[in-house]
Write a protein that holds these residues in place. Structure first.
Motif: not given
Lengths: 143, 218
Positions: A50-51, A59-63, A100, A103, B85-87, B89-90, B92-93, B127-128, B130-132
């Protein structure tokens, strides 16, 4: 004439069978690697994908991506701790800063060994099996 | 044999054309109430559709965003939190695909409401974003009162969200992308964790864009 043909066919068959037997037999290490790797791909799908993405692209500059073989090599001993307890603070992956929080996963040592074997041998990485025993040793040294 | 194959191909092609020429319209979701009016001695019945009510939130730039900013705009709404942490990121992707498809289109917006406004301050959201790699005013990360957000999610966008200390991250929420038309009506809901559904969302936004403007029912 007929006999000759039958003879040569049986020779060919014999050679094929023997080579087949040799190639299908794998070393114990190879079998162990495949067992770790395929279990690890399932752990990856449920706990990491997922991440970190289907292809470990992040994921870009996030992950951060999981494609930095050099980072994985240098930090080989702490990978198990990161997977188990998560990660805080800055890391530099492929010249990009990531801040970031990751977890904790709460995975068992054998699952960590599986998933680390998968990750460190996918996405362009290639560093062989990370065994359960190795993971348990590394976990004992977590800070 | 060759002729037969040719004939079949022609029939298939013709059918394909016929299928494509049918104009698709999207359904309108939510509650609806009929109202009957008498105009010039004629009895007419209109339908009032469920719409998103007035709201006011703050975006990642610290600017106030309300429903007036969305008048005459098509938009996609979802609910998330930055430490999810769960769904998320996917989601946002996948939402990035929507963003990249429509970022230069003035009448399509994306609204991501945080369900954890205590942690997700304007600065955290900026910030979030920007990072995306999000710039400009086509994707807003919105922060407001927790109760307002939850009410909007459940009563209006029909998406379930609630705090739950037993799950990772502390919240459970559905990963739906809700499609809202220029009249604030719900026209679709797509599972934001599935790339195929998000592809459909992008196609449906294009369908909505070509929909003729209907007079608003007041």
């Amino acid at each position: 004439m007929k006999l000759k043909i039958i003879g040569s066919i049986s020779i060919i068959l014999f050679v094929l069978t023997v080579t087949g037997m040799f190639t299908s037999c794998q070393s114990d290490e190879e079998i162990e690697f495949k067992r770790y790797y395929s279990s690890g791909s399932l752990v990856y799908q449920t706990k990491c994908q997922n991440c970190h993405g289907t292809h470990g692209e992040g994921l870009l500059r996030l992950i951060p991506p999981l494609t930095d073989s050099n980072y994985l090599k240098i930090n080989k001993k702490s990978l198990a701790c990161i997977v188990k307890y998560g990660l805080r603070g800055e890391i530099n992956i492929k010249n990009k800063i990531f801040q970031e929080k990751m977890p904790p996963t709460g995975l068992a040592p054998i699952e960590i060994a599986n998933v680390l074997t998968y990750v460190t041998n996918s996405f362009g990485n290639k560093s062989g099996t990370i065994t359960n025993q190795q993971v348990e040793e590394d976990l004992a040294g977590c800070k | 044999m060759k002729k037969l194959a040719g004939a079949i191909a022609v029939i298939l092609l013709w059918n394909a054309c016929k299928f494509n020429s049918e104009k698709k319209t999207l359904p309108i979701y939510g509650n609806r109430t009929p109202i009957t009016k008498v105009v010039n001695g004629q009895t007419t019945t209109d339908t009032i559709y469920q719409t998103i009510p007035a709201f006011k939130f703050i975006d990642q730039y610290g600017d106030s965003i309300n429903n007036k900013n969305l008048d005459g705009k098509i938009y996609v709404a979802d609910f998330f939190f930055t430490t999810c942490p769960s769904i998320c990121p996917i989601m946002q992707r996948n939402m990035l695909d929507v963003y990249n498809t429509f970022k230069n289109t003035n009448d399509v917006k994306i609204l991501s409401y945080t369900i954890d406004p205590k942690h997700d301050s304007v600065a955290v959201l900026k910030k979030y974003a920007d990072k995306l790699g999000i710039t400009g005013n086509s994707w807003w990360f919105l922060q407001g009162k927790k109760d307002d957000t939850y009410r909007l999610a459940e009563k209006n966008y029909l998406v379930a969200v609630k705090p739950d200390s037993t799950v990772a991250g502390g919240y459970i929420h559905q990963g739906y992308f809700v499609l809202i038309d220029k009249k604030s009506r719900i026209r679709g809901a797509y599972d934001g964790t599935k790339p195929d559904e998000v592809k459909q969302l992008i196609a449906d936004i294009k369908t909505l864009k070509s929909e003729p403007d209907q007079p608003a029912v007041k």
